[in-house]
Structures are given as C-alpha cells and as structure tokens.
Motif scaffolding. Structure first.
Motif, short mmCIF file in Angstrom:
data_model
loop_
_atom_site.label_atom_id
_atom_site.label_comp_id
_atom_site.label_asym_id
_atom_site.label_seq_id
_atom_site.Cartn_x
_atom_site.Cartn_y
_atom_site.Cartn_z
N TRP A 52 0.88 -1.18 0.00
CA TRP A 52 0.00 0.00 0.00
C TRP A 52 0.91 1.23 0.00
N LEU A 90 -2.18 -0.18 -4.79
CA LEU A 90 -1.82 -1.45 -4.14
C LEU A 90 -1.03 -2.25 -5.15
N PHE A 124 -10.55 -1.62 -0.49
CA PHE A 124 -9.58 -2.12 -1.47
C PHE A 124 -10.38 -2.39 -2.74
N TYR A 185 0.61 -5.21 3.46
CA TYR A 185 -0.69 -5.68 3.96
C TYR A 185 -0.82 -7.18 3.73
#
Ligand code: NAG
Ligand code: NAG
Length: 192
Positions: A52, A90, A124, A185
């Motif tokens: 991220w 991402l 997301f 993440y």
C-alpha cells in the motif's frame, strides 16, 4: 410437564414449522432467500499480500489532507483530529512500479490523543484478474508506529460478498522527510 410439552408441541412444530416464527411480523418486505440455490458452495479462506503506497510528495500525490486540526498544544503531538483522503495504489511488490492490483480508496484520521493512532476507513478496489471490480472494506485502528497493526475486514462486494476477516499491516518504508509510506498488507478473508 416437559414430556407433555414435547409430545404435544413437537409434532406440531414438525408439521407446521412455518406457523411459529416471527408471530406478528409482516413478511411482505422481508424474505429469506436461498444462497446459491444451484450450487452448494462452501466458505473459503483467502490470503492476499500486497503493498500500500501513501504518496504525499511529488507531482502526483495519492493523499490529500481534508481536515487540519486547530493548532493546540494538547493535540499537536499526535496530530489528533487530522483527516486525509486517499486513493493509494496497491502493488504486488514493494516497488511502486510493480504490478498494480488495485487501489485503497477512503480516508484515515488521527483518532488518538496519545499516539499516532489512525482510524482507517478504506475500500480495497481490485482491478486485476478475476477480482477486477470486487472490493473489500477495512475499518479499524492503526497505530502506525507499532510493528504489526491488525484491522478488521468488515465486508466486501463482487467475489467478496459476505467477506469477513482481518488485515495485518506492517510498515515497509517510511520517509520521515516527505511522509511517504509503503506498508505491507497481509489480508485474510473468509468469503464464498
Ligand atoms: C504551548 O502553549 C504555551 C502557553 O500557551 C506556549 O508558551 C508554548 O509555546 C506552546 N507550545 C507549543 C509547542 O505550541
Ligand atoms: C477490469 O474491468 C474494467 C471494467 O469492466 C475493464 O475496463 C478493465 O479492462 C478490466 N481490467 C482487467 C485487467 O481485466
């Protein structure tokens, strides 16, 4: 007494189960539907790992400050009250140029007076492969200077309908000068 109850009522319950639940409820606006009536699917656990990127510096920042806390001795240490909106990429690897998997869209704010403890509220939004267009929603507490921060995944859409789970976030890179951050993440979700 119990025996009488069972012998009298149990056959009734078996014969007319639909007459017992929710007495008085109007069923016109509420129906139970079969989940995947044609396919029997089981819940599965997926693990995703990605990076991220919160980019403040440069000509294409992915973060904007939308609330600046009033200058105040008591709150200045943690930045309590500050809110940023994000549209953070991402990626598969820590490098910003690696494969883009989706974006983290939402906001975070400093919700702690004691430390830099963020309230994160973000989706997301995936844009690759079979997860293209599907989303996961994270809402949780992120004390950014802790090694591993755990936050709940409270839902999802598309392939992630009925998702629930958690993420573990750990800082990969943080530039004290610019404020740019890259966070790893690890996402664990149960979904169908
Ligand atoms: C905090 O407040 C005091 C008194 O109002 C002032 O003298 C001091 O400079 C302030 N400190 C900061 C860091 O703003
Ligand atoms: C993802 O879906 C969008 C909209 O349906 C489409 O325009 C795009 O090409 C898709 N991307 C990939 C990588 O499949």
């Amino acid at each position: 007494m119990t025996k009488i109850f069972l012998s009298l009522l149990l056959p009734l319950l078996i014969a007319f189960p639909q007459t017992f639940p929710a007495a008085g409820a109007n069923p016109t606006f509420l129906k139970s539907v079969k989940l995947n009536p044609l396919k029997l699917r089981t819940e599965k656990l997926s693990h995703f790992k990605f990076y991220w990127h919160d980019i403040i510096s440069g000509s294409n920042p992915t973060v904007v400050n939308i609330v600046r806390p009033p200058p105040n001795n008591k709150t200045s240490a943690s930045g309590f009250g500050m809110v940023n909106m994000i549209d953070d990429p991402l990626t598969e690897k820590p490098e910003i140029g690696s494969k883009l998997l989706g974006r983290a869209q939402g906001f975070y704010g400093v919700a702690s007076q004691e430390e830099v403890g963020l309230l994160m509220a973000m989706n997301f939004v995936f844009s690759t492969g079979k997860y293209n267009g599907s989303t996961l929603t994270v809402l949780g507490n992120n004390p950014v200077f802790h090694k591993v921060r755990e936050m709940p995944v409270i839902g999802g859409s598309g392939l992630f309908r009925f998702a629930r789970g958690y993420v573990q976030a750990s800082t990969h890179d943080f530039d004290l000068k610019t404020g740019d951050a890259c966070v790893e993440y690890n996402v664990y979700v149960l979904h169908y």
